[in-house]
Write a protein that holds these residues in place. Structure first.
Motif, PDB file in Angstrom:
ATOM      1  N   ALA A  82       0.279  -0.778  -0.067  1.00 22.40           N
ATOM      2  CA  ALA A  82       0.065   0.009  -0.095  1.00 22.40           C
ATOM      3  C   ALA A  82       0.695   1.374  -0.337  1.00 22.40           C
ATOM      4  O   ALA A  82       0.919   2.499  -0.925  1.00 22.40           O
ATOM      5  N   ARG A  83       2.033   0.714   0.891  1.00 25.27           N
ATOM      6  CA  ARG A  83       2.813   2.477   0.706  1.00 25.27           C
ATOM      7  C   ARG A  83       3.809   1.931  -0.251  1.00 25.27           C
ATOM      8  O   ARG A  83       4.517   0.930  -0.236  1.00 25.27           O
ATOM      9  N   LYS A  84       4.504   2.845  -0.850  1.00 26.24           N
ATOM     10  CA  LYS A  84       5.146   2.975  -1.684  1.00 26.24           C
ATOM     11  C   LYS A  84       6.366   3.259  -0.890  1.00 26.24           C
ATOM     12  O   LYS A  84       7.031   4.520  -1.036  1.00 26.24           O
ATOM     13  N   ALA A  85       8.113   2.212  -0.797  1.00 27.23           N
ATOM     14  CA  ALA A  85       9.083   2.540  -0.274  1.00 27.23           C
ATOM     15  C   ALA A  85      10.310   3.875  -1.158  1.00 27.23           C
ATOM     16  O   ALA A  85      10.295   3.829  -1.463  1.00 27.23           O
ATOM     17  N   SER A  86      10.557   4.128   0.376  1.00 20.99           N
ATOM     18  CA  SER A  86      11.669   5.689  -0.469  1.00 20.99           C
ATOM     19  C   SER A  86      12.875   4.559  -0.379  1.00 20.99           C
ATOM     20  O   SER A  86      13.559   3.833   0.857  1.00 20.99           O
ATOM     21  N   VAL A  87      14.059   5.413  -1.453  1.00 21.57           N
ATOM     22  CA  VAL A  87      15.509   4.348  -1.285  1.00 21.57           C
ATOM     23  C   VAL A  87      15.780   5.182   0.372  1.00 21.57           C
ATOM     24  O   VAL A  87      16.736   4.365   0.610  1.00 21.57           O
ATOM     25  N   LEU A  88      15.646   6.413   0.907  1.00 21.82           N
ATOM     26  CA  LEU A  88      15.920   6.213   2.729  1.00 21.82           C
ATOM     27  C   LEU A  88      15.537   5.770   3.614  1.00 21.82           C
ATOM     28  O   LEU A  88      15.778   5.594   4.959  1.00 21.82           O
ATOM     29  N   ASP A  89      14.340   4.805   3.179  1.00 23.90           N
ATOM     30  CA  ASP A  89      13.662   4.139   4.432  1.00 23.90           C
ATOM     31  C   ASP A  89      14.929   2.734   4.919  1.00 23.90           C
ATOM     32  O   ASP A  89      14.750   2.943   6.298  1.00 23.90           O
ATOM     33  N   PRO A  90      16.089   2.160   4.073  1.00 22.78           N
ATOM     34  CA  PRO A  90      16.407   1.354   4.659  1.00 22.78           C
ATOM     35  C   PRO A  90      17.653   1.903   5.615  1.00 22.78           C
ATOM     36  O   PRO A  90      17.984   2.218   6.837  1.00 22.78           O
ATOM     37  N   LEU A  91      17.743   3.651   5.082  1.00 24.70           N
ATOM     38  CA  LEU A  91      18.935   4.054   6.098  1.00 24.70           C
ATOM     39  C   LEU A  91      18.170   5.036   7.075  1.00 24.70           C
ATOM     40  O   LEU A  91      19.034   4.799   8.526  1.00 24.70           O
ATOM     41  N   LYS A  92      17.091   5.008   7.015  1.00 23.37           N
ATOM     42  CA  LYS A  92      16.469   5.880   8.708  1.00 23.37           C
ATOM     43  C   LYS A  92      16.002   4.444   9.305  1.00 23.37           C
ATOM     44  O   LYS A  92      16.662   5.023  10.412  1.00 23.37           O
ATOM     45  N   PRO A 103      11.027  -6.362   3.968  1.00 23.93           N
ATOM     46  CA  PRO A 103      12.490  -6.172   3.369  1.00 23.93           C
ATOM     47  C   PRO A 103      13.185  -4.952   3.354  1.00 23.93           C
ATOM     48  O   PRO A 103      13.587  -4.442   3.375  1.00 23.93           O
ATOM     49  N   THR A 104      12.796  -4.205   4.545  1.00 22.13           N
ATOM     50  CA  THR A 104      13.329  -2.708   4.909  1.00 22.13           C
ATOM     51  C   THR A 104      14.564  -2.987   5.286  1.00 22.13           C
ATOM     52  O   THR A 104      15.916  -2.672   5.739  1.00 22.13           O
ATOM     53  N   ALA A 105      14.174  -4.090   6.479  1.00 20.24           N
ATOM     54  CA  ALA A 105      14.778  -4.697   7.388  1.00 20.24           C
ATOM     55  C   ALA A 105      16.168  -5.451   7.201  1.00 20.24           C
ATOM     56  O   ALA A 105      17.519  -4.932   6.715  1.00 20.24           O
ATOM     57  N   SER A 106      15.785  -6.304   5.824  1.00 24.11           N
ATOM     58  CA  SER A 106      16.797  -7.166   5.364  1.00 24.11           C
ATOM     59  C   SER A 106      17.519  -6.135   4.035  1.00 24.11           C
ATOM     60  O   SER A 106      19.448  -6.591   4.080  1.00 24.11           O
ATOM     61  N   ALA A 107      17.069  -4.318   3.700  1.00 24.25           N
ATOM     62  CA  ALA A 107      18.054  -4.010   3.291  1.00 24.25           C
ATOM     63  C   ALA A 107      19.111  -3.345   3.435  1.00 24.25           C
ATOM     64  O   ALA A 107      19.807  -3.407   3.270  1.00 24.25           O
ATOM     65  N   ALA A 108      18.395  -2.455   4.671  1.00 28.53           N
ATOM     66  CA  ALA A 108      19.035  -2.123   5.672  1.00 28.53           C
ATOM     67  C   ALA A 108      20.419  -2.567   6.093  1.00 28.53           C
ATOM     68  O   ALA A 108      21.383  -2.360   6.640  1.00 28.53           O
ATOM     69  N   TYR A 109      20.132  -4.379   6.637  1.00 26.82           N
ATOM     70  CA  TYR A 109      21.217  -5.013   7.434  1.00 26.82           C
ATOM     71  C   TYR A 109      22.353  -5.434   5.989  1.00 26.82           C
ATOM     72  O   TYR A 109      23.007  -5.374   6.691  1.00 26.82           O
ATOM     73  N   GLY A 110      21.772  -6.106   5.071  1.00 27.66           N
ATOM     74  CA  GLY A 110      22.282  -6.029   3.630  1.00 27.66           C
ATOM     75  C   GLY A 110      23.223  -5.668   3.478  1.00 27.66           C
ATOM     76  O   GLY A 110      24.850  -5.297   2.951  1.00 27.66           O
ATOM     77  N   PHE A 111      22.837  -3.378   3.312  1.00 27.09           N
ATOM     78  CA  PHE A 111      23.889  -2.883   2.837  1.00 27.09           C
ATOM     79  C   PHE A 111      25.420  -3.016   4.030  1.00 27.09           C
ATOM     80  O   PHE A 111      26.163  -2.322   3.330  1.00 27.09           O
ATOM     81  N   VAL A 112      24.986  -2.924   5.425  1.00 32.05           N
ATOM     82  CA  VAL A 112      26.624  -2.259   6.109  1.00 32.05           C
ATOM     83  C   VAL A 112      26.627  -3.603   6.099  1.00 32.05           C
ATOM     84  O   VAL A 112      28.081  -3.652   5.995  1.00 32.05           O
ATOM     85  N   ARG A 113      26.582  -4.733   6.164  1.00 33.26           N
ATOM     86  CA  ARG A 113      27.269  -6.138   5.929  1.00 33.26           C
ATOM     87  C   ARG A 113      27.982  -5.885   4.982  1.00 33.26           C
ATOM     88  O   ARG A 113      29.380  -6.992   4.546  1.00 33.26           O
ATOM     89  N   PHE A 114      27.029  -6.005   3.868  1.00 35.07           N
ATOM     90  CA  PHE A 114      28.335  -6.484   2.676  1.00 35.07           C
ATOM     91  C   PHE A 114      29.013  -5.415   2.269  1.00 35.07           C
ATOM     92  O   PHE A 114      30.212  -5.783   1.189  1.00 35.07           O
ATOM     93  N   ILE A 115      29.382  -4.278   2.570  1.00 37.39           N
ATOM     94  CA  ILE A 115      30.333  -3.562   3.149  1.00 37.39           C
ATOM     95  C   ILE A 115      31.140  -3.713   3.356  1.00 37.39           C
ATOM     96  O   ILE A 115      32.513  -3.740   2.817  1.00 37.39           O
ATOM     97  N   GLY A 116      31.367  -4.227   4.470  1.00 39.38           N
ATOM     98  CA  GLY A 116      32.368  -4.905   4.592  1.00 39.38           C
ATOM     99  C   GLY A 116      32.679  -6.428   4.374  1.00 39.38           C
ATOM    100  O   GLY A 116      34.104  -6.641   4.395  1.00 39.38           O
ATOM    101  N   GLY A 117      32.044  -7.449   3.512  1.00 36.74           N
ATOM    102  CA  GLY A 117      32.316  -8.450   2.798  1.00 36.74           C
ATOM    103  C   GLY A 117      33.570  -8.103   1.056  1.00 36.74           C
ATOM    104  O   GLY A 117      34.140  -8.333   0.855  1.00 36.74           O
ATOM    105  N   GLY A 118      32.427  -6.616   1.164  1.00 39.19           N
ATOM    106  CA  GLY A 118      32.982  -5.554  -0.303  1.00 39.19           C
ATOM    107  C   GLY A 118      34.681  -5.181  -0.243  1.00 39.19           C
ATOM    108  O   GLY A 118      35.675  -5.616  -1.086  1.00 39.19           O
ATOM    109  N   LEU A 119      34.935  -4.943   0.798  1.00 36.54           N
ATOM    110  CA  LEU A 119      35.990  -4.573   1.324  1.00 36.54           C
ATOM    111  C   LEU A 119      37.109  -5.195   1.338  1.00 36.54           C
ATOM    112  O   LEU A 119      38.666  -5.029   1.269  1.00 36.54           O
ATOM    113  N   ALA A 120      37.143  -6.582   2.398  1.00 37.76           N
ATOM    114  CA  ALA A 120      37.951  -7.156   3.216  1.00 37.76           C
ATOM    115  C   ALA A 120      38.648  -7.834   1.811  1.00 37.76           C
ATOM    116  O   ALA A 120      40.366  -7.631   2.141  1.00 37.76           O
ATOM    117  N   PRO A 121      38.599  -8.592   0.737  1.00 36.38           N
ATOM    118  CA  PRO A 121      39.680  -9.074  -0.181  1.00 36.38           C
ATOM    119  C   PRO A 121      40.398  -8.120  -0.471  1.00 36.38           C
ATOM    120  O   PRO A 121      41.226  -8.176  -1.063  1.00 36.38           O
TER     121      PRO A 121
END
Length: 424
Positions: free
Chosen positions: A196-206, A332-350
């Protein structure tokens, strides 16, 4: 209800649509470990340094992380099924382009496009499985992590076999398998209504303003730093051929799958969420340290790398459940927010592992990886009360679905008894 208490509903009794998404998840997660056996071969064939080759992980995971912020924005406008399909199409196209590429820079760039499709698919698939699965929330997470574990286990084996033919083989292999997953998703997954509500790009950051979600995300960033240091850089000191690397990381992946499904629920039941994570992360940090101390002792190094699969499997399942429970926002918002933070670590480490090895030696990346995992334990300790609340919520959810399963079984037995009475 029996004296032994209610039986938990099986996570493997699911609708066809859930199995279709789970199958696509298996193929998607194969992409994580698929390139592992060919990393040294890519370095040799394309005359690239290990730090340049490590960008295959960095471009893929950093783009995945950033694109996670857009996954809810997209799915709330075109629906979950179309988002899944779009993600799969992007992965098919860019994995094929990576296989057709002629140089390391092209592969790195196409892996970035692959990461975009991966983000759309991962965030949406978790939400679809949790929303559509029978057997309760915990059962849905176990099913999702089972798919992750199987994909991680098969990926290196397939990568080793295809990579022994050509380094291009694993990329084309993913394109074919993802095309099959795409067809299964189109045929078996029913269109879902748009929110019913369209998500914003900023929702995961919020959403990251919530302390529990931010704490778990930062812990996962540190854990993924150790995880992808091992995954992205351990193949080099082993000095094995493509087939042998495939077998090593298949053994590692099988442990990820087994401990995701069986080890994590057992340990969580014995110790609770918080203690299970503290113990598991401590053992994982110790194992990464052992890898760092034994980069010149091949047998010890191989065994230590395979054993990390135990800790990775446990952490994936327990953490995903805790994140989804502790977060006050929609899943979905929780998954996006969590994925954003954790994959940063996975991407930078190698990438940083390669730079550290270039400037010092092969031991240092793993020492740093172990230290970052310990930092994750410290961060986790700041949210202990929130973890306790998450554990109580999980227990309530499990009790509710166990009671529902018992009631359903009782109704089935009554119907069977009535049918038998009518027949006689």
């Amino acid at each position: 209800m029996s004296a032994s208490g209610p039986k938990p509903a099986s996570p493997f009794r699911q609708p066809k649509a859930v199995w279709a998404v789970a199958f696509a998840c298996v193929i998607s997660f194969m992409g994580i470990g698929l390139v592992d056996p060919i990393l040294p071969a890519l370095s040799t064939s394309l005359k690239a340094t290990p730090s340049q080759v490590s960008l295959l992980f960095t471009s893929y995971l950093v783009v995945t992380a950033v694109a996670m912020l857009f996954s809810g924005f997209v799915s709330s406008r075109i629906g979950a099924k179309r988002t899944l399909v779009a993600g799969l199409v992007i992965i098919v196209v860019f994995s094929a382009l990576a296989g057709a590429s002629g140089g390391i820079n092209g592969i790195v760039g196409f892996r970035a496009g692959w990461g975009l499709g991966n983000a759309l698919f991962i965030a949406t698939s978790l939400a679809v499985i949790v929303g559509s699965a029978s057997g309760g929330f915990a059962g849905a997470i176990i099913l999702y992590e089972t798919a992750l574990g199987i994909g991680i286990a098969i990926g290196p084996l397939l990568g080793g076999e295809l990579g022994a033919i050509s380094w291009r083989g694993p990329f084309f292999g993913v394109a074919v398998l993802m095309a099959i997953a795409l067809v299964a998703t189109i045929v078996l997954v029913q269109p879902t209504p748009k929110p019913a509500r369209k998500a914003s790009v900023l929702d995961p950051l919020k959403a990251l303003r919530h302390r529990g979600l931010l704490t778990m995300g930062l812990m996962a960033l540190c854990y993924n730093w150790g995880f992808f240091t091992v995954l992205g850089y351990a193949p080099y000191p082993m000095e094995l051929d493509t087939h042998q690397l495939g077998y090593v990381f298949t053994g590692w992946g099988l442990l990820v799958a087994f401990f995701s499904v069986f080890g994590a629920p057992w340990l969580q039941a014995k110790l609770g969420v918080a203690k299970a994570l503290y113990l598991n992360l401590t053992l994982f940090a110790a194992d990464v340290l052992v890898i760092g101390l034994n980069t010149e002792h091949r047998t010890t190094l191989i065994v230590a790398v395979i054993v990390t699969g135990c800790f990775i499997g446990i952490n994936n399942t327990v953490t995903t459940q805790a994140v989804m429970t502790v977060s006050p926002v929609d899943r979905p918002t929780a998954s996006a927010a969590y994925g954003f933070v954790r994959f940063i670590g996975g991407g930078l480490a190698p990438y940083f592992a390669g730079k550290l090895a270039d400037h010092w030696n092969l031991h240092v990346p793993f020492y740093v990886g172990a230290g970052v995992v310990v930092l994750g334990i410290v961060i986790l300790s700041t949210g202990h009360r929130l973890l306790a609340e998450a554990e109580r919520a999980q227990a309530a959810d499990a009790a509710h679905h166990s009671a529902s399963a018992d009631k359903e079984d009782e109704l089935v037995r009554q119907a069977e008894a009535e049918d038998l009475g009518s027949a006689t």
